[in-house]
Design a protein around this motif. Structure first.
Motif, mmCIF file in Angstrom:
data_model
loop_
_atom_site.group_PDB
_atom_site.id
_atom_site.type_symbol
_atom_site.label_atom_id
_atom_site.label_comp_id
_atom_site.label_asym_id
_atom_site.label_seq_id
_atom_site.Cartn_x
_atom_site.Cartn_y
_atom_site.Cartn_z
ATOM 1 N N ASN A 141 35.083 53.932 62.832
ATOM 2 C CA ASN A 141 36.450 53.662 62.388
ATOM 3 C C ASN A 141 36.453 52.496 61.409
ATOM 4 O OD1 ASN A 141 39.174 53.981 62.205
ATOM 5 N ND2 ASN A 141 39.648 52.868 64.090
ATOM 6 N N ASP A 142 36.343 52.786 60.143
ATOM 7 C CA ASP A 142 36.291 51.750 59.113
ATOM 8 C C ASP A 142 37.697 51.295 58.769
ATOM 9 O OD1 ASP A 142 35.144 50.004 57.423
ATOM 10 O OD2 ASP A 142 34.494 51.469 55.927
ATOM 11 N N ASN A 143 37.788 50.107 58.142
ATOM 12 C CA ASN A 143 39.103 49.621 57.719
ATOM 13 C C ASN A 143 39.303 49.871 56.227
ATOM 14 O OD1 ASN A 143 38.262 47.124 56.160
ATOM 15 N ND2 ASN A 143 37.374 46.636 58.165
ATOM 16 N N VAL A 144 40.547 49.754 55.769
ATOM 17 C CA VAL A 144 40.885 49.990 54.370
ATOM 18 C C VAL A 144 41.531 48.728 53.802
ATOM 19 C CG1 VAL A 144 41.162 52.474 54.618
ATOM 20 C CG2 VAL A 144 43.128 50.970 55.002
ATOM 21 N N THR A 145 41.401 48.567 52.487
ATOM 22 C CA THR A 145 42.037 47.456 51.777
ATOM 23 C C THR A 145 43.435 47.893 51.369
ATOM 24 O OG1 THR A 145 39.900 46.687 50.953
ATOM 25 C CG2 THR A 145 41.865 45.900 49.804
ATOM 26 N N LEU A 146 44.454 47.291 51.965
ATOM 27 C CA LEU A 146 45.825 47.760 51.773
ATOM 28 C C LEU A 146 46.345 47.507 50.369
ATOM 29 C CD1 LEU A 146 47.376 46.760 55.216
ATOM 30 C CD2 LEU A 146 46.595 49.004 54.452
ATOM 31 N N THR A 147 45.849 46.465 49.703
ATOM 32 C CA THR A 147 46.348 46.165 48.358
ATOM 33 C C THR A 147 45.924 47.229 47.341
ATOM 34 O OG1 THR A 147 44.452 44.676 48.114
ATOM 35 C CG2 THR A 147 46.575 43.685 48.664
ATOM 36 N N ASN A 148 45.059 48.187 47.743
ATOM 37 C CA ASN A 148 44.723 49.299 46.849
ATOM 38 C C ASN A 148 45.872 50.294 46.711
ATOM 39 O OD1 ASN A 148 42.147 48.350 46.387
ATOM 40 N ND2 ASN A 148 41.213 49.592 47.993
ATOM 41 N N TYR A 149 46.846 50.216 47.641
ATOM 42 C CA TYR A 149 47.877 51.246 47.702
ATOM 43 C C TYR A 149 49.207 50.821 47.082
ATOM 44 C CZ TYR A 149 44.634 53.394 50.968
ATOM 45 O OH TYR A 149 43.523 53.962 51.541
ATOM 46 N N TRP A 153 45.988 43.317 59.418
ATOM 47 C CA TRP A 153 45.687 41.899 59.563
ATOM 48 C C TRP A 153 45.238 41.337 58.221
ATOM 49 C CZ3 TRP A 153 42.366 45.770 60.628
ATOM 50 C CH2 TRP A 153 41.044 45.661 60.141
ATOM 51 N N TYR A 154 45.248 40.019 58.135
ATOM 52 C CA TYR A 154 44.742 39.358 56.926
ATOM 53 C C TYR A 154 43.347 38.823 57.219
ATOM 54 C CZ TYR A 154 44.287 36.499 52.769
ATOM 55 O OH TYR A 154 43.840 35.970 51.588
ATOM 56 N N GLU A 155 42.370 39.268 56.450
ATOM 57 C CA GLU A 155 40.984 38.846 56.624
ATOM 58 C C GLU A 155 40.747 37.559 55.844
ATOM 59 O OE1 GLU A 155 37.903 38.284 58.138
ATOM 60 O OE2 GLU A 155 38.189 40.453 58.462
ATOM 61 N N ASP A 156 40.486 36.472 56.571
ATOM 62 C CA ASP A 156 40.243 35.182 55.902
ATOM 63 C C ASP A 156 38.849 34.636 56.178
ATOM 64 O OD1 ASP A 156 40.548 34.548 58.530
ATOM 65 O OD2 ASP A 156 42.162 33.092 58.252
ATOM 66 N N ASP A 157 37.973 35.482 56.702
ATOM 67 C CA ASP A 157 36.592 35.071 56.950
ATOM 68 C C ASP A 157 35.888 34.856 55.613
ATOM 69 O OD1 ASP A 157 33.969 34.700 57.671
ATOM 70 O OD2 ASP A 157 33.903 36.369 59.092
ATOM 71 N N GLU A 158 35.285 33.690 55.432
ATOM 72 C CA GLU A 158 34.621 33.381 54.169
ATOM 73 C C GLU A 158 33.432 34.289 53.903
ATOM 74 O OE1 GLU A 158 33.568 29.293 54.106
ATOM 75 O OE2 GLU A 158 35.642 28.562 54.023
ATOM 76 N N ASP A 159 32.842 34.858 54.951
ATOM 77 C CA ASP A 159 31.684 35.732 54.785
ATOM 78 C C ASP A 159 32.081 37.186 54.520
ATOM 79 O OD1 ASP A 159 29.987 33.593 55.227
ATOM 80 O OD2 ASP A 159 29.995 33.900 57.405
ATOM 81 N N ALA A 160 33.379 37.490 54.554
ATOM 82 C CA ALA A 160 33.845 38.855 54.334
ATOM 83 C C ALA A 160 34.742 38.882 53.091
ATOM 84 C CB ALA A 160 34.627 39.347 55.556
ATOM 85 N N GLU A 161 35.068 40.089 52.652
ATOM 86 C CA GLU A 161 35.993 40.230 51.534
ATOM 87 C C GLU A 161 37.399 39.899 52.017
ATOM 88 O OE1 GLU A 161 37.523 43.578 48.296
ATOM 89 O OE2 GLU A 161 35.953 44.063 49.746
ATOM 90 N N GLN A 162 37.970 38.824 51.520
ATOM 91 C CA GLN A 162 39.258 38.355 52.008
ATOM 92 C C GLN A 162 40.392 39.220 51.479
ATOM 93 O OE1 GLN A 162 39.023 34.221 50.708
ATOM 94 N NE2 GLN A 162 38.486 33.581 52.771
ATOM 95 N N GLY A 163 41.463 39.322 52.287
ATOM 96 C CA GLY A 163 42.634 40.083 51.867
ATOM 97 C C GLY A 163 43.203 40.875 53.029
#
Length: 343
Positions: free
Chosen positions: A260-268, A299-309
Motif C-alpha cells: 500500500n504505497d502513498n501518493v503525493t497529493l499536490t500532483n492532483y 498527512w504532511y511529511e516533514d521528515d528530512e530524510d523523506a520527500e517533504q509535502g
C-alpha cells in the motif's frame, strides 16, 4: 520571478555530448563532434562577447563552455597561443595551464576543447579589437581578428517581487550582459537574504526598499526601488494534465493490503497566486483534510530524510473526499478506491 537560468552549462555535461569520430594527434572541436585534421590552426568565435546585443560588462569576468570565448581547431602541441588587444583598457588572457593539461592528455583535449577559460578585464565600455596569435617553429602569425563589445551595467528604475521568490540579481539590470558586478542593499538589507555566493536575493518580508548596484571597479551603476509583496492565494483548481489521475473530477486509486504505497497529493491540484507564476510559492498556509480517514488518510511529511509535502494513502475500498484549503479558498476532491485486481 524565477531564477534566470543563467546561461552556463558545465563542461562535464558538454563533454558527455561530444561524439569522438577519431583519436587525432591534434584535436579539433566543431559543434559537438571531434574530428582529426592536419591543416593549419584555426579559430572560430562563440559566445556573447562578440555580440552587440549581449557582449560583456565593464570589470573582470571569465568565459568558457557555452558562453565561451574562442574555439580552437588544429592547435599544435608545441605551439604558443595568446590574445592581444588594441587598448590597455581591455586585457584578455588564456588559461595557459588549462591548455597544457589538455595537450598532455589528448583525449582530454578532444573532449574539452571548447571549455578553455579566458580571463577578461575590461576597464571602460567600448568596441575593441582583439587578435589571436600563434607562434610555431619560430614563426608568428595572426589566426583571427575580432571585435569585442563592452558595456556598463544599467539598472531599471523599479522592480516588483514577492516574499520567498529568490531571484537573480541581473533581474535588476535593464541591459543583460555576461560580465560580473557587485551590489549592496543600503540600510534596508534586512529585506533580503543573500544566496548562491551573492548571485541571488531572497525577499524576506513585505515592504519597499532600495538596492544599489556597483560594477567590479566600484562605480555606482544605479539604484533600484524594489517593492516586495506577499503572493496570496487566488484560487485552487484540479490539475488539468495530471498523469496520476484518469478522470478530471477526482482521484482514482487501487488498494492492495499487501503493498500500500502513498501518493503525493499536490500532483492532483494547483494553487494559484497573485504572482501568476508557478515558480513563486504562495505564502498562505496549505491544509488538506480527509472526510473519512478510515478510507483515505492524509498527512504532511516533514521528515528530512523523506520527500517533504502532503501525502495520502488508501486504507480500504470505498469513496470519500479530501478538502484542500489555502487562504480563503477551498477545493473538495472526490476519492474513489477500488481493490487491486488479482492479475
Amino acid at each position: 520571478m524565477k531564477k534566470s537560468i543563467f546561461k552556463k552549462i558545465i563542461c562535464s555535461l558538454l563533454a558527455a555530448a561530444v561524439v569522438v569520430t577519431a583519436a587525432p594527434e591534434v584535436g579539433a572541436i566543431t559543434g559537438i563532434t571531434a574530428e582529426a585534421k592536419t591543416k593549419a590552426a584555426k579559430i572560430t568565435w562563440k559566445g556573447a562577447a562578440f555580440n552587440k546585443k549581449e557582449g560583456i560588462y565593464v570589470g573582470k569576468t571569465s568565459l568558457q563552455g557555452v558562453d565561451g570565448f574562442l574555439v580552437f581547431a588544429n592547435l599544435k602541441a608545441s605551439g604558443s597561443y595568446w590574445v592581444t588587444t588594441n587598448s590597455k583598457n581591455l586585457t584578455v588572457k588564456m588559461d595557459v595551464n588549462s591548455v597544457k593539461k589538455q595537450f598532455k592528455d589528448k583525449s582530454f583535449w578532444v573532449n574539452y576543447g571548447d571549455c578553455i577559460p579566458f580571463h577578461i578585464n575590461a576597464k571602460k565600455p567600448g568596441t575593441y579589437k582583439i587578435t589571436v596569435k600563434e607562434k610555431y617553429k619560430g614563426k608568428t602569425r595572426t589566426i583571427k581578428t575580432l571585435k569585442m563589445y563592452v558595456y556598463e551595467p544599467k539598472t531599471v528604475e523599479t522592480y516588483t517581487t514577492y516574499v520567498n521568490s529568490e531571484f537573480d540579481v541581473t533581474e535588476l539590470l535593464s541591459n543583460y550582459h555576461l560580465g560580473t558586478f557587485s551590489y549592496n542593499y543600503g540600510e534596508d538589507n534586512d529585506y533580503f537574504s543573500i544566496e548562491g555566493d551573492g548571485k541571488y536575493l531572497n525577499p524576506l518580508k513585505e515592504g519597499e526598499t532600495k538596492v544599489t548596484i556597483y560594477d567590479n571597479l566600484g562605480k555606482e551603476c544605479g539604484t533600484v526601488n524594489v517593492t516586495i509583496k506577499t503572493n496570496h492565494c487566488t484560487g485552487i483548481k484540479l490539475s488539468e494534465d495530471d498523469e496520476d489521475s484518469d478522470t478530471p473530477s477526482g482521484i482514482n486509486l487501487t488498494w492492495d493490503p499487501d503493498y500500500n504505497d502513498n501518493v503525493t497529493l499536490t500532483n492532483y491540484f494547483e494553487v494559484e497566486g497573485e504572482a501568476n507564476d508557478e515558480y513563486i510559492a504562495v505564502s498562505d498556509e496549505l491544509k488538506i483534510t480527509s472526510a473519512d480517514p478510515s478510507v483515505f488518510k492524509v498527512w504532511y511529511e516533514d521528515d528530512e530524510d523523506a520527500e517533504q509535502g502532503w501525502r495520502g494513502q488508501a486504507q480500504k475500498v470505498g469513496d470519500t473526499t479530501i478538502t484542500v484549503t489555502c487562504g480563503g479558498y477551498s477545493l473538495e476532491i472526490p476519492i474513489h478506491i477500488t481493490k487491486e485486481s488479482d492479475d
